[in-house]
Design a protein around this motif. Structure first.
Motif, mmCIF file in Angstrom:
data_model
loop_
_atom_site.group_PDB
_atom_site.id
_atom_site.type_symbol
_atom_site.label_atom_id
_atom_site.label_comp_id
_atom_site.label_asym_id
_atom_site.label_seq_id
_atom_site.Cartn_x
_atom_site.Cartn_y
_atom_site.Cartn_z
ATOM 1 N N GLY A 38 0.760 -1.106 -0.013
ATOM 2 C CA GLY A 38 0.038 0.022 0.010
ATOM 3 C C GLY A 38 0.913 1.414 -0.270
ATOM 4 O O GLY A 38 2.012 1.280 -0.073
ATOM 5 N N THR A 39 0.154 2.264 -0.062
ATOM 6 C CA THR A 39 0.776 3.768 0.218
ATOM 7 C C THR A 39 0.097 4.456 1.212
ATOM 8 O O THR A 39 -0.922 4.237 1.704
ATOM 9 C CB THR A 39 0.764 4.449 -1.090
ATOM 10 O OG1 THR A 39 -0.519 4.626 -1.516
ATOM 11 C CG2 THR A 39 1.205 3.767 -2.142
ATOM 12 N N PRO A 46 -8.121 14.885 3.777
ATOM 13 C CA PRO A 46 -7.419 13.835 4.901
ATOM 14 C C PRO A 46 -6.505 13.192 4.291
ATOM 15 O O PRO A 46 -6.191 13.255 3.123
ATOM 16 C CB PRO A 46 -8.839 13.005 5.278
ATOM 17 C CG PRO A 46 -9.533 12.845 3.959
ATOM 18 C CD PRO A 46 -9.163 14.309 3.483
ATOM 19 N N VAL A 47 -5.673 12.565 5.330
ATOM 20 C CA VAL A 47 -4.770 11.608 5.029
ATOM 21 C C VAL A 47 -4.947 10.550 3.841
ATOM 22 O O VAL A 47 -6.080 9.862 4.272
ATOM 23 C CB VAL A 47 -4.088 11.163 6.167
ATOM 24 C CG1 VAL A 47 -2.888 9.884 5.898
ATOM 25 C CG2 VAL A 47 -3.471 12.135 7.167
ATOM 26 N N ALA A 48 -4.439 10.555 2.901
ATOM 27 C CA ALA A 48 -4.484 9.328 1.931
ATOM 28 C C ALA A 48 -3.892 7.876 2.444
ATOM 29 O O ALA A 48 -2.677 7.938 2.252
ATOM 30 C CB ALA A 48 -4.046 9.602 0.690
ATOM 31 N N ILE A 49 -4.578 6.846 2.438
ATOM 32 C CA ILE A 49 -4.056 5.630 2.851
ATOM 33 C C ILE A 49 -4.674 4.542 1.918
ATOM 34 O O ILE A 49 -6.030 4.645 1.799
ATOM 35 C CB ILE A 49 -4.507 5.112 4.088
ATOM 36 C CG1 ILE A 49 -4.103 6.022 5.212
ATOM 37 C CG2 ILE A 49 -3.927 3.754 4.538
ATOM 38 C CD1 ILE A 49 -4.565 5.829 6.764
ATOM 39 N N LYS A 50 -3.903 4.054 1.098
ATOM 40 C CA LYS A 50 -4.445 2.990 0.040
ATOM 41 C C LYS A 50 -3.775 1.531 0.428
ATOM 42 O O LYS A 50 -2.657 1.493 0.562
ATOM 43 C CB LYS A 50 -4.091 3.237 -1.648
ATOM 44 C CG LYS A 50 -4.683 4.692 -1.980
ATOM 45 C CD LYS A 50 -4.589 4.991 -3.225
ATOM 46 C CE LYS A 50 -4.920 6.301 -3.589
ATOM 47 N NZ LYS A 50 -4.633 6.579 -4.786
ATOM 48 N N LEU A 51 -4.444 0.714 0.710
ATOM 49 C CA LEU A 51 -4.124 -0.784 1.004
ATOM 50 C C LEU A 51 -4.665 -1.696 0.126
ATOM 51 O O LEU A 51 -5.801 -1.728 -0.504
ATOM 52 C CB LEU A 51 -4.575 -1.056 2.371
ATOM 53 C CG LEU A 51 -3.829 -0.557 3.393
ATOM 54 C CD1 LEU A 51 -4.515 -0.693 4.963
ATOM 55 C CD2 LEU A 51 -2.134 -0.783 3.664
ATOM 56 N N ASP A 52 -3.844 -2.852 -0.138
ATOM 57 C CA ASP A 52 -4.263 -4.271 -0.706
ATOM 58 C C ASP A 52 -4.473 -5.073 0.472
ATOM 59 O O ASP A 52 -3.747 -5.626 0.946
ATOM 60 C CB ASP A 52 -3.292 -4.553 -1.756
ATOM 61 C CG ASP A 52 -3.709 -5.871 -2.499
ATOM 62 O OD1 ASP A 52 -4.772 -6.407 -2.263
ATOM 63 O OD2 ASP A 52 -3.108 -6.247 -3.465
ATOM 64 N N ASN A 53 -5.926 -5.237 0.609
ATOM 65 C CA ASN A 53 -6.218 -5.886 2.008
ATOM 66 C C ASN A 53 -6.032 -7.390 1.609
ATOM 67 O O ASN A 53 -5.636 -8.139 2.770
ATOM 68 C CB ASN A 53 -7.912 -5.564 2.197
ATOM 69 C CG ASN A 53 -8.015 -4.304 2.769
ATOM 70 O OD1 ASN A 53 -7.279 -3.925 3.642
ATOM 71 N ND2 ASN A 53 -8.943 -3.817 2.422
ATOM 72 N N LEU A 74 -2.695 1.487 10.036
ATOM 73 C CA LEU A 74 -3.703 0.355 9.756
ATOM 74 C C LEU A 74 -5.105 0.655 10.609
ATOM 75 O O LEU A 74 -6.393 0.318 9.837
ATOM 76 C CB LEU A 74 -3.303 -1.090 10.124
ATOM 77 C CG LEU A 74 -2.136 -1.349 9.161
ATOM 78 C CD1 LEU A 74 -1.526 -2.845 9.783
ATOM 79 C CD2 LEU A 74 -2.415 -1.358 7.830
ATOM 80 N N LYS A 75 -5.039 1.050 11.697
ATOM 81 C CA LYS A 75 -6.261 1.555 12.537
ATOM 82 C C LYS A 75 -7.043 2.631 11.763
ATOM 83 O O LYS A 75 -8.265 2.575 11.903
ATOM 84 C CB LYS A 75 -5.919 2.050 13.929
ATOM 85 C CG LYS A 75 -5.594 0.780 14.587
ATOM 86 C CD LYS A 75 -5.159 1.336 16.232
ATOM 87 C CE LYS A 75 -4.523 0.079 17.117
ATOM 88 N NZ LYS A 75 -4.062 0.632 18.373
ATOM 89 N N LYS A 76 -6.304 3.535 11.208
ATOM 90 C CA LYS A 76 -6.965 4.520 10.528
ATOM 91 C C LYS A 76 -7.519 4.418 9.142
ATOM 92 O O LYS A 76 -8.366 4.853 8.450
ATOM 93 C CB LYS A 76 -6.053 5.935 10.202
ATOM 94 C CG LYS A 76 -5.620 6.448 11.473
ATOM 95 C CD LYS A 76 -4.507 7.660 11.134
ATOM 96 C CE LYS A 76 -3.766 7.866 12.639
ATOM 97 N NZ LYS A 76 -2.708 8.865 12.124
ATOM 98 N N ALA A 77 -7.052 3.166 8.571
ATOM 99 C CA ALA A 77 -7.402 2.771 7.284
ATOM 100 C C ALA A 77 -8.985 2.421 7.296
ATOM 101 O O ALA A 77 -9.538 1.873 8.187
ATOM 102 C CB ALA A 77 -6.571 1.684 6.751
ATOM 103 N N PRO A 78 -9.578 2.488 6.254
ATOM 104 C CA PRO A 78 -11.089 2.374 5.923
ATOM 105 C C PRO A 78 -11.651 0.998 6.159
ATOM 106 O O PRO A 78 -12.415 0.603 7.019
ATOM 107 C CB PRO A 78 -11.374 3.019 4.886
ATOM 108 C CG PRO A 78 -10.353 3.119 3.923
ATOM 109 C CD PRO A 78 -9.329 3.214 4.944
ATOM 110 N N VAL A 79 -11.000 -0.043 5.649
ATOM 111 C CA VAL A 79 -11.392 -1.114 5.647
ATOM 112 C C VAL A 79 -10.423 -2.396 6.317
ATOM 113 O O VAL A 79 -10.899 -3.498 6.522
ATOM 114 C CB VAL A 79 -11.705 -1.875 4.084
ATOM 115 C CG1 VAL A 79 -12.232 -3.228 3.936
ATOM 116 C CG2 VAL A 79 -12.620 -0.807 3.512
ATOM 117 N N ALA A 80 -9.415 -1.889 6.534
ATOM 118 C CA ALA A 80 -8.342 -2.884 7.198
ATOM 119 C C ALA A 80 -8.505 -3.314 8.407
ATOM 120 O O ALA A 80 -8.961 -2.385 9.489
ATOM 121 C CB ALA A 80 -6.870 -2.284 7.096
ATOM 122 N N GLU A 81 -8.802 -4.528 8.899
ATOM 123 C CA GLU A 81 -8.731 -5.139 10.126
ATOM 124 C C GLU A 81 -7.911 -5.875 10.577
ATOM 125 O O GLU A 81 -7.460 -6.775 9.806
ATOM 126 C CB GLU A 81 -10.189 -5.822 10.278
ATOM 127 C CG GLU A 81 -11.509 -5.093 9.925
ATOM 128 C CD GLU A 81 -12.160 -4.667 11.030
ATOM 129 O OE1 GLU A 81 -12.021 -5.425 11.970
ATOM 130 O OE2 GLU A 81 -12.843 -3.657 10.826
#
Length: 81
Positions: A38-39, A46-53, A74-81
């Motif tokens: 991710g990046t 807002p802060v841009a967080i992109k992840l490949d879940n 990762l806590k701030k990321a929208p879908v990551a758990e």
């Protein structure tokens, strides 16, 4: 081999941009890595967080440990758990 999920810095002076990568714990910060998952761009609002879940869950399942900074991202990321 201890594997960590951590940040590697890109961008120029005073304009940081980070990749979230999986790397051996003994490698340098901007050195060799195993995978990019991710990046993170702290300068946007807002802060841009992109992840490949799928990659993230795969590496966590293999035993990769996130650093404290990545854990907070990762806590701030929208879908990551």
């Amino acid at each position: 081999m201890a594997v960590r999920i951590r940040l590697t810095r890109l961008g120029r002076k005073k304009k940081p941009f980070y990749r979230i990568v999986v790397a051996d714990a003994e490698c340098k910060r901007d050195g060799k890595f195993l995978d990019v998952i991710g990046t993170y761009d702290p300068l946007t609002d807002p802060v841009a967080i992109k992840l490949d879940n799928t990659k993230l869950q795969d590496w966590l399942g293999r035993g990769a440990l996130p650093t404290t900074t990545v854990k907070s991202i990762l806590k701030k990321a929208p879908v990551a758990e």
